[in-house]
Design a protein around this motif. Sequence first.
Motif, PDB file in Angstrom:
ATOM      1  N   ILE A  95       0.857  -1.185   0.000  1.00 18.51           N
ATOM      2  CA  ILE A  95       0.000   0.000   0.000  1.00 18.51           C
ATOM      3  C   ILE A  95       0.890   1.230   0.000  1.00 18.51           C
ATOM      4  O   ILE A  95       1.917   1.269   0.682  1.00 18.51           O
ATOM      5  N   LEU A  96       0.485   2.234  -0.742  1.00 20.20           N
ATOM      6  CA  LEU A  96       1.200   3.499  -0.764  1.00 20.20           C
ATOM      7  C   LEU A  96       0.828   4.299   0.478  1.00 20.20           C
ATOM      8  O   LEU A  96      -0.345   4.460   0.798  1.00 20.20           O
ATOM      9  N   TRP A  97       1.854   4.801   1.190  1.00 24.90           N
ATOM     10  CA  TRP A  97       1.658   5.679   2.341  1.00 24.90           C
ATOM     11  C   TRP A  97       2.107   7.062   1.916  1.00 24.90           C
ATOM     12  O   TRP A  97       3.160   7.222   1.302  1.00 24.90           O
ATOM     13  N   HIS A  98       1.299   8.075   2.249  1.00 20.56           N
ATOM     14  CA  HIS A  98       1.551   9.443   1.795  1.00 20.56           C
ATOM     15  C   HIS A  98       1.464  10.399   2.984  1.00 20.56           C
ATOM     16  O   HIS A  98       0.534  10.329   3.780  1.00 20.56           O
ATOM     17  N   CYS A  99       2.438  11.299   3.093  1.00 19.55           N
ATOM     18  CA  CYS A  99       2.422  12.324   4.132  1.00 19.55           C
ATOM     19  C   CYS A  99       1.683  13.540   3.587  1.00 19.55           C
ATOM     20  O   CYS A  99       2.095  14.133   2.587  1.00 19.55           O
ATOM     21  N   SER A 100       0.613  13.918   4.261  1.00 24.98           N
ATOM     22  CA  SER A 100      -0.160  15.064   3.799  1.00 24.98           C
ATOM     23  C   SER A 100       0.501  16.387   4.148  1.00 24.98           C
ATOM     24  O   SER A 100       0.075  17.435   3.699  1.00 24.98           O
ATOM     25  N   SER A 101       1.590  16.335   4.918  1.00 27.08           N
ATOM     26  CA  SER A 101       2.300  17.558   5.274  1.00 27.08           C
ATOM     27  C   SER A 101       3.421  17.879   4.286  1.00 27.08           C
ATOM     28  O   SER A 101       3.450  18.953   3.695  1.00 27.08           O
ATOM     29  N   CYS A 102       4.346  16.922   4.074  1.00 25.58           N
ATOM     30  CA  CYS A 102       5.511  17.210   3.231  1.00 25.58           C
ATOM     31  C   CYS A 102       5.477  16.499   1.876  1.00 25.58           C
ATOM     32  O   CYS A 102       6.310  16.750   1.022  1.00 25.58           O
TER      33      CYS A 102
END
Length: 111
Positions: A95-102
């Motif tokens: 699964i792709l994990w994405h940081c909504s901050s950076c």
Amino acid sequence: MTDIASRLRPIRAGLADLQRELTEAGQPSLAQRAQDLLRELDTLTGSSGSVPRPARRRKPARRRDEVEKCPRCTIRSLHPVPEQVREGADGAEEILWHCSSCGFEEWRDDA
């Protein structure tokens, strides 16, 4: 991620057409080379050309509601992206994990 095998189907079809045309044009060595490339492509995609691979059943993900601290910006804003699933090198789903901050992204096993 788009399944690579589905993206390679038009290339495989074009290569099969080229192999047929070379055979009809009396170019056996080039036709054999095209046939070898078709076999190699089938080996890489795990298909046999005309026989499609059976659809894999997806197991439910356990970590889809989790939020973690991002390794890059250290803010707790790293979320899994449920729509972004791919098959990893070992055959397990990732699964792709994405940081909504950076904007940091990484693929993780769906375990």
